[in-house]
Write a protein that holds these residues in place. Structure first.
Motif, PDB file in Angstrom:
ATOM      1  N   ASN A 111     -15.344 -18.596   6.424  1.00 38.69           N
ATOM      2  CA  ASN A 111     -15.522 -17.195   6.355  1.00 38.69           C
ATOM      3  C   ASN A 111     -14.109 -16.632   6.330  1.00 38.69           C
ATOM      4  OD1 ASN A 111     -18.187 -17.372   6.634  1.00 38.69           O
ATOM      5  ND2 ASN A 111     -18.353 -17.188   8.863  1.00 38.69           N
ATOM      6  N   ARG A 112     -13.092 -17.025   6.350  1.00 38.61           N
ATOM      7  CA  ARG A 112     -11.765 -16.388   6.482  1.00 38.61           C
ATOM      8  C   ARG A 112     -11.290 -15.794   5.339  1.00 38.61           C
ATOM      9  NH1 ARG A 112      -8.554 -20.518  10.819  1.00 38.61           N
ATOM     10  NH2 ARG A 112     -10.176 -20.413  12.542  1.00 38.61           N
ATOM     11  N   LEU A 113     -11.657 -16.385   4.240  1.00 40.81           N
ATOM     12  CA  LEU A 113     -11.033 -15.931   2.816  1.00 40.81           C
ATOM     13  C   LEU A 113     -11.948 -14.656   2.542  1.00 40.81           C
ATOM     14  CD1 LEU A 113      -9.205 -16.198   0.454  1.00 40.81           C
ATOM     15  CD2 LEU A 113     -10.786 -17.479  -0.755  1.00 40.81           C
ATOM     16  N   PRO A 114     -13.248 -14.524   2.745  1.00 45.30           N
ATOM     17  CA  PRO A 114     -14.045 -13.264   2.530  1.00 45.30           C
ATOM     18  C   PRO A 114     -13.587 -12.146   3.546  1.00 45.30           C
ATOM     19  CG  PRO A 114     -15.507 -15.421   2.235  1.00 45.30           C
ATOM     20  CD  PRO A 114     -14.050 -15.777   2.955  1.00 45.30           C
ATOM     21  N   LEU A 115     -13.248 -12.482   4.664  1.00 42.10           N
ATOM     22  CA  LEU A 115     -12.880 -11.789   5.633  1.00 42.10           C
ATOM     23  C   LEU A 115     -11.470 -10.981   5.289  1.00 42.10           C
ATOM     24  CD1 LEU A 115     -14.099 -13.297   9.007  1.00 42.10           C
ATOM     25  CD2 LEU A 115     -14.869 -11.196   8.019  1.00 42.10           C
ATOM     26  N   LEU A 116     -10.709 -11.668   4.881  1.00 39.41           N
ATOM     27  CA  LEU A 116      -9.346 -11.122   4.316  1.00 39.41           C
ATOM     28  C   LEU A 116      -9.444 -10.752   3.041  1.00 39.41           C
ATOM     29  CD1 LEU A 116      -6.987 -14.335   5.016  1.00 39.41           C
ATOM     30  CD2 LEU A 116      -6.924 -12.452   6.289  1.00 39.41           C
ATOM     31  N   PHE A 117     -10.464 -10.695   2.182  1.00 39.82           N
ATOM     32  CA  PHE A 117     -10.647 -10.013   1.312  1.00 39.82           C
ATOM     33  C   PHE A 117     -11.485  -8.386   1.270  1.00 39.82           C
ATOM     34  CE2 PHE A 117     -13.349  -8.638  -2.257  1.00 39.82           C
ATOM     35  CZ  PHE A 117     -12.477  -8.590  -3.260  1.00 39.82           C
ATOM     36  N   THR A 118     -12.007  -8.445   2.379  1.00 38.34           N
ATOM     37  CA  THR A 118     -12.619  -7.036   3.071  1.00 38.34           C
ATOM     38  C   THR A 118     -11.288  -6.154   3.429  1.00 38.34           C
ATOM     39  OG1 THR A 118     -12.778  -7.700   5.162  1.00 38.34           O
ATOM     40  CG2 THR A 118     -14.746  -7.986   3.596  1.00 38.34           C
ATOM     41  N   ILE A 119     -10.370  -6.932   3.927  1.00 41.72           N
ATOM     42  CA  ILE A 119      -9.010  -6.062   4.396  1.00 41.72           C
ATOM     43  C   ILE A 119      -8.401  -5.656   3.226  1.00 41.72           C
ATOM     44  CG2 ILE A 119      -6.757  -6.159   5.926  1.00 41.72           C
ATOM     45  CD1 ILE A 119      -8.377  -8.235   7.761  1.00 41.72           C
ATOM     46  N   LEU A 120      -8.161  -6.533   2.247  1.00 38.53           N
ATOM     47  CA  LEU A 120      -7.237  -6.376   0.984  1.00 38.53           C
ATOM     48  C   LEU A 120      -7.954  -5.194   0.261  1.00 38.53           C
ATOM     49  CD1 LEU A 120      -6.335 -10.226  -0.198  1.00 38.53           C
ATOM     50  CD2 LEU A 120      -4.882  -8.342   0.825  1.00 38.53           C
ATOM     51  N   VAL A 121      -9.337  -5.200  -0.061  1.00 33.29           N
ATOM     52  CA  VAL A 121     -10.028  -4.051  -0.494  1.00 33.29           C
ATOM     53  C   VAL A 121      -9.644  -2.749   0.221  1.00 33.29           C
ATOM     54  CG1 VAL A 121     -12.120  -3.240  -1.212  1.00 33.29           C
ATOM     55  CG2 VAL A 121     -11.755  -5.608  -1.461  1.00 33.29           C
ATOM     56  N   ARG A 122      -9.619  -2.751   1.426  1.00 33.40           N
ATOM     57  CA  ARG A 122      -9.459  -1.485   2.105  1.00 33.40           C
ATOM     58  C   ARG A 122      -7.957  -1.113   1.910  1.00 33.40           C
ATOM     59  NH1 ARG A 122     -11.187  -2.619   7.694  1.00 33.40           N
ATOM     60  NH2 ARG A 122     -11.287  -4.843   7.147  1.00 33.40           N
ATOM     61  N   VAL A 123      -6.990  -1.906   1.938  1.00 36.43           N
ATOM     62  CA  VAL A 123      -5.648  -1.991   1.823  1.00 36.43           C
ATOM     63  C   VAL A 123      -5.485  -1.042   0.475  1.00 36.43           C
ATOM     64  CG1 VAL A 123      -3.589  -2.830   1.587  1.00 36.43           C
ATOM     65  CG2 VAL A 123      -4.880  -3.448   3.465  1.00 36.43           C
ATOM     66  N   ALA A 124      -6.018  -1.975  -0.654  1.00 34.12           N
ATOM     67  CA  ALA A 124      -5.890  -1.120  -1.986  1.00 34.12           C
ATOM     68  C   ALA A 124      -6.672   0.202  -2.086  1.00 34.12           C
ATOM     69  CB  ALA A 124      -6.981  -2.135  -3.239  1.00 34.12           C
ATOM     70  N   ILE A 125      -7.641   0.344  -1.415  1.00 36.55           N
ATOM     71  CA  ILE A 125      -7.960   1.978  -1.628  1.00 36.55           C
ATOM     72  C   ILE A 125      -7.226   2.824  -0.814  1.00 36.55           C
ATOM     73  CG2 ILE A 125      -9.848   3.327  -0.708  1.00 36.55           C
ATOM     74  CD1 ILE A 125     -11.950   1.004  -0.787  1.00 36.55           C
ATOM     75  N   ALA A 126      -6.523   2.592   0.365  1.00 34.45           N
ATOM     76  CA  ALA A 126      -5.489   3.357   0.885  1.00 34.45           C
ATOM     77  C   ALA A 126      -4.347   3.419  -0.088  1.00 34.45           C
ATOM     78  CB  ALA A 126      -5.229   2.752   2.306  1.00 34.45           C
ATOM     79  N   VAL A 127      -3.789   2.327  -0.668  1.00 30.93           N
ATOM     80  CA  VAL A 127      -2.476   2.426  -1.397  1.00 30.93           C
ATOM     81  C   VAL A 127      -3.013   3.307  -2.891  1.00 30.93           C
ATOM     82  CG1 VAL A 127      -1.360   1.118  -3.228  1.00 30.93           C
ATOM     83  CG2 VAL A 127      -1.722   0.103  -1.075  1.00 30.93           C
ATOM     84  N   ALA A 128      -4.419   3.383  -3.347  1.00 29.76           N
ATOM     85  CA  ALA A 128      -4.586   4.208  -4.448  1.00 29.76           C
ATOM     86  C   ALA A 128      -4.599   5.409  -3.792  1.00 29.76           C
ATOM     87  CB  ALA A 128      -6.008   3.969  -4.754  1.00 29.76           C
ATOM     88  N   PHE A 129      -4.895   5.857  -2.891  1.00 28.67           N
ATOM     89  CA  PHE A 129      -4.762   7.389  -2.386  1.00 28.67           C
ATOM     90  C   PHE A 129      -3.460   7.808  -2.320  1.00 28.67           C
ATOM     91  CE2 PHE A 129      -9.021   6.774  -0.436  1.00 28.67           C
ATOM     92  CZ  PHE A 129      -9.575   8.117  -1.126  1.00 28.67           C
ATOM     93  N   VAL A 130      -2.321   6.939  -1.490  1.00 28.73           N
ATOM     94  CA  VAL A 130      -1.028   7.335  -1.858  1.00 28.73           C
ATOM     95  C   VAL A 130      -0.416   7.396  -3.083  1.00 28.73           C
ATOM     96  CG1 VAL A 130       1.312   6.560  -0.793  1.00 28.73           C
ATOM     97  CG2 VAL A 130      -0.867   6.181   0.616  1.00 28.73           C
ATOM     98  N   PHE A 131      -0.939   6.418  -4.013  1.00 26.74           N
ATOM     99  CA  PHE A 131      -0.643   6.701  -5.450  1.00 26.74           C
ATOM    100  C   PHE A 131      -0.871   7.932  -5.817  1.00 26.74           C
ATOM    101  CE2 PHE A 131      -1.611   5.970  -9.795  1.00 26.74           C
ATOM    102  CZ  PHE A 131      -0.288   5.168 -10.432  1.00 26.74           C
ATOM    103  N   SER A 132      -2.173   8.377  -5.988  1.00 28.14           N
ATOM    104  CA  SER A 132      -2.434   9.674  -6.394  1.00 28.14           C
ATOM    105  C   SER A 132      -1.861  10.721  -6.022  1.00 28.14           C
ATOM    106  CB  SER A 132      -4.064   9.783  -6.137  1.00 28.14           C
ATOM    107  OG  SER A 132      -4.321  10.060  -4.705  1.00 28.14           O
ATOM    108  N   VAL A 133      -1.229  10.803  -4.574  1.00 30.97           N
ATOM    109  CA  VAL A 133      -0.627  11.871  -4.114  1.00 30.97           C
ATOM    110  C   VAL A 133       1.014  11.726  -4.877  1.00 30.97           C
ATOM    111  CG1 VAL A 133       0.649  12.645  -2.072  1.00 30.97           C
ATOM    112  CG2 VAL A 133      -1.821  11.829  -1.908  1.00 30.97           C
TER     113      VAL A 133
END
Length: 749
Positions: free
Chosen positions: A498-520
């Motif tokens: 389960n650890r790799l999928p759990l880390l993946f959920t964190i990475l997806v949310r980090v990517a979304i946050a980075v995308a918002f900062v990138f757009s600004v």
């Protein structure tokens, strides 16, 4: 108009018919189509007031609605509601096509036929004494959901009408737009409005509350119109926001007369559009639509409720109960007329159909019982058992896997915080930046300067930093929320896979946050994408590590949750709702119960320590509810008064024993009450009286003989109070009050 409506509604009230029909009849009587009565000529003004009536009706509907209630209903009512709406809307479109009506007429007709009447069904259940039955509760849950979906349907119909050529892309765009603004307004409203009302709570009386609440309603209606929705949709949203505040009951009370008045104007305006000529001309479509509703709701409604988890008998009763259309059908029809996309004949046709199906509603509810009995007799028992088994199995249980709960919670958080982030970015770039640009770069010379000047770079940097600072609590919460939840920890420890999928959920949310900062940053600078992505990762990392942003994020979330729960907290404090921890007691074989202390209780005036409920019955007093106040965790010195509500915690046997004591430990009825009459008596102190030389306190007239000295007679008209230090003398004439037995005992002394 109101005079005629008043007379007609009195008649309908006497006949025990829905008042909505009375308003429609009143509207027909005052319309230009009725030549024998006075007619309303200024129809334009009436339609304007009717639009206001729709807005206030939906505002009141929002006050009765709570998104938390919908979430607690489970999936069963949602399944039934969606099945009913889609099937009846399809039938409406199909019938419209049979009569070769236009595309918009068919689409709006489908929306009208999909909406059953909450008001009419509730009234029918009340008149037939069925409101407390289980199937009635299921019907009311579906009706609440239908009302909510009707609001969404109105917004979608408006979008379709504006395009005149509905397709999948436009429908999807409309749905996403609705979801975006719905979540944004609810989150911002529930966060901001309760705080504002809390600060001015002491200044608000009934008059101010009415003006403030209607002002908020109209403000949201204007905002809704500005972004392309109807004013009614905005009014409903504001009602839903205010429904979560502690002032919701007060607002409902003060707004109800206004809602009733303008609601009456709306339904009267509906009746004004009833044209007998059109009804006669379209008699066949009217009869066809009536049969479509009666048969369609009976069949598809029954199937829908079975899919939602009801048994065959219960599903038949539910389906038959919903065979009518009502107020929302009128609202959808008026929307089509105001947009100019439906034919004029459709409105009076729908009104006629509504009137007929409304009159038939009680008969359809009564018919459901023999109809279900006939089905059970004629259908094979094996098939009935299979249907009941499938129905029972179709309801979704409460137990979800940790993965499902975690992903749902993460998805909700990501969507909500993304919408808030987008709203802040749009606000900064669409309003704040242009406003500051006009203010700072005012001269034509500066406007023509290159955007790469130092002044512009500093300006854009400040705007970008402010924007990122404002969205930082949302982005951090998006990334870090639920990473330390019980579900996350359980999945992390129970299986290494389960650890790799759990880390993946964190990475997806980090990517979304980075995308918002990138757009600004991309909007305000001209760096290469690689630099902007690196900058976004660094900024998000700083957000995660920042303690101040963490505190702000937690504080904002707690404030929002407190606002969301404020109405429930007040209900608990005032005794109208049990505490939230009650549900956890069930796992420990104890629960909470509430008892009313009788007015003739023997416990009155005794303290909890003297009564010793714990040692006698084994229960613990958690709260005492008295005069809208909750006394939590009372100590042994608290007194019990008649009329108190006592909440106790214990197991079934302990609570049963305590309940018996509440009923039994009371003073019995006074069967000899005639002898308890109080009488006024003259007492003369003679030479042999034992009271000579004694004062009031030492004579024992009150303490021993239970009589009260009213006064000392001085002359024929004067009666003076007896001083406590005065000693009685021979010849004194005292007037005393007491029961007959006490006075007799006093005379024998």
């Amino acid at each position: 108009m109101l005079m005629v409506a008043g007379i007609v509604t009195l008649v309908f009230k006497k006949l025990k018919q829905p008042l909505v029909l009375g308003y429609i009849v009143a509207g027909f009587l005052v319309s230009p189509h009725m030549p024998y009565t006075a007619s309303v000529v200024d129809l334009t003004s009436i339609h304007m007031w009717a639009d206001i009536g729709v807005m206030f009706l939906l505002f009141s509907l929002g006050l009765d609605f709570s998104f938390k209630k919908i979430l607690k209903m489970g999936i069963s009512p949602i399944i039934s509601t969606l099945c009913i709406i889609f099937s009846m809307a399809f039938l409406g479109v199909f019938v419209g096509r049979l009569f070769h009506w236009s595309q918009m007429d068919c689409i709006f007709l489908g929306g009208m036929l999909a909406m059953s009447s909450t008001t009419i069904i509730y009234k029918a259940f009340d008149d037939l004494g069925l409101r407390q039955q289980k199937f009635a509760g299921m019907v009311m849950s579906v009706l609440i959901l239908e009302d909510i979906l009707a609001i969404v349907m109105m917004v979608m119909l408006s979008a379709i009408a504006s395009g005149k050529n509905p397709d999948g892309g436009q429908m999807l765009e409309s749905v996403l737009k609705i979801v975006f603004f719905l979540i944004l307004w609810l989150v911002v409203g529930i966060f901001a409005i309760p705080i504002a009302l809390r600060y001015v709570r002491k200044l608000i009386n009934a008059e101010v509350m009415l003006i403030v609440s209607l002002g908020l309603c109209c403000a949201m209606a204007v905002l809704s119109s500005k972004v392309g929705f109807s004013s009614a949709f905005g009014a409903f949203i504001m009602g839903s926001i205010l429904a979560e505040t502690v002032e919701a009951e007060r607002i409902e009370k003060v707004v109800e007369p206004v809602k009733n008045l303008f609601g009456a104007v709306f339904f009267v305006s509906v009746g004004m559009l009833v044209d007998p000529v059109i009804i006669v001309k379209y008699a066949l479509p009217i009869v066809t639509l009536v049969l479509t509703i009666l048969i369609g709701q009976s069949i598809f409604g029954t199937i829908s409720f079975m899919l939602g988890g009801e048994s065959l008998k219960s599903a038949v009763r539910c389906g038959f109960s919903m065979a009518q259309i009502g107020e929302f059908s009128f609202i959808i029809a008026s929307l089509g007329l105001s947009l100019g996309v439906i034919s004029d004949f459709l409105y009076p046709v729908v009104v006629a159909v509504s009137v007929i199906t409304t009159f038939l509603t009680p008969y359809m509810i009564r018919l459901s019982v023999p109809a279900s009995a006939q089905l059970e007799r004629r259908m094979p028992k094996r098939l009935i058992n299979i249907l009941n088994h499938l129905s029972a199995g179709s309801s979704v249980g409460k137990g979800h896997s940790n993965w499902k709960r975690l992903l749902v919670q993460m998805g909700i958080n990501t969507v909500v915080y993304s919408i808030l982030t987008m709203a802040v970015i749009a606000l900064m770039f669409a309003f704040v930046q242009p406003l500051l640009t006009d203010f700072i770069f005012q001269s034509p010379l500066n406007v023509q300067q290159s955007p790469f000047t130092l002044r512009h770079i500093i300006f854009n940097t400040v705007i970008g930093l402010l924007t990122i600072l404002m969205i930082s609590p949302f982005l951090r919460a998006m990334v870090m929320k639920k990473n330390h939840s019980e579900e996350f920890k359980a999945l992390w420890t129970e299986n290494g896979r389960n650890r790799l999928p759990l880390l993946f959920t964190i990475l997806v949310r980090v990517a979304i946050a980075v995308a918002f900062v990138f757009s600004v940053c991309n909007h305000l600078s001209h760096f290469t994408p690689a630099i902007l992505i690196t900058l976004g990762i660094v900024v998000v990392a700083l957000m995660i590590l920042s303690r101040s942003i963490k505190r702000n994020s937690i504080r904002l979330e707690r404030l929002f949750l407190n606002n969301l729960r404020s109405r429930d907290i007040k209900a608990q404090v005032s005794g109208r709702k049990k505490p939230l921890y009650e549900g956890r007691l069930l796992d420990r074989d104890i629960h909470m119960a509430e008892f009313d202390v009788p007015m003739n209780t023997q416990w009155m005036g005794h303290t909890l320590r003297q009564l010793a409920f714990g040692s006698k019955y084994g229960v613990h007093v958690s709260s005492i509810l008295r005069a809208n106040y909750r006394l939590n965790i009372p100590d042994g010195d608290y007194l019990i008064f008649p009329g108190d509500k006592i909440q106790v915690i214990g197991n079934d046997q302990q609570i049963a024993a305590f309940g018996q004591a509440v009923e039994k430990e009371v003073f019995g009825e006074d069967t000899d009450f005639e002898r308890r009459e109080m009488k006024l008596h003259q007492l003369i102190i003679d030479d042999n009286s034992p009271f000579i030389g004694k004062t009031l306190a030492t004579s024992g007239i009150r303490s021993i003989y239970s009589c009260m000295v009213v006064g000392l007679e001085e002359g024929k008209e004067n009666l003076t109070p007896v001083k406590p230090t005065r000693k009685f003398q021979p010849g004194d004439i005292l007037w005393v009050v007491g029961e007959q037995d006490a006075i007799d005992a006093l005379n024998e002394v």
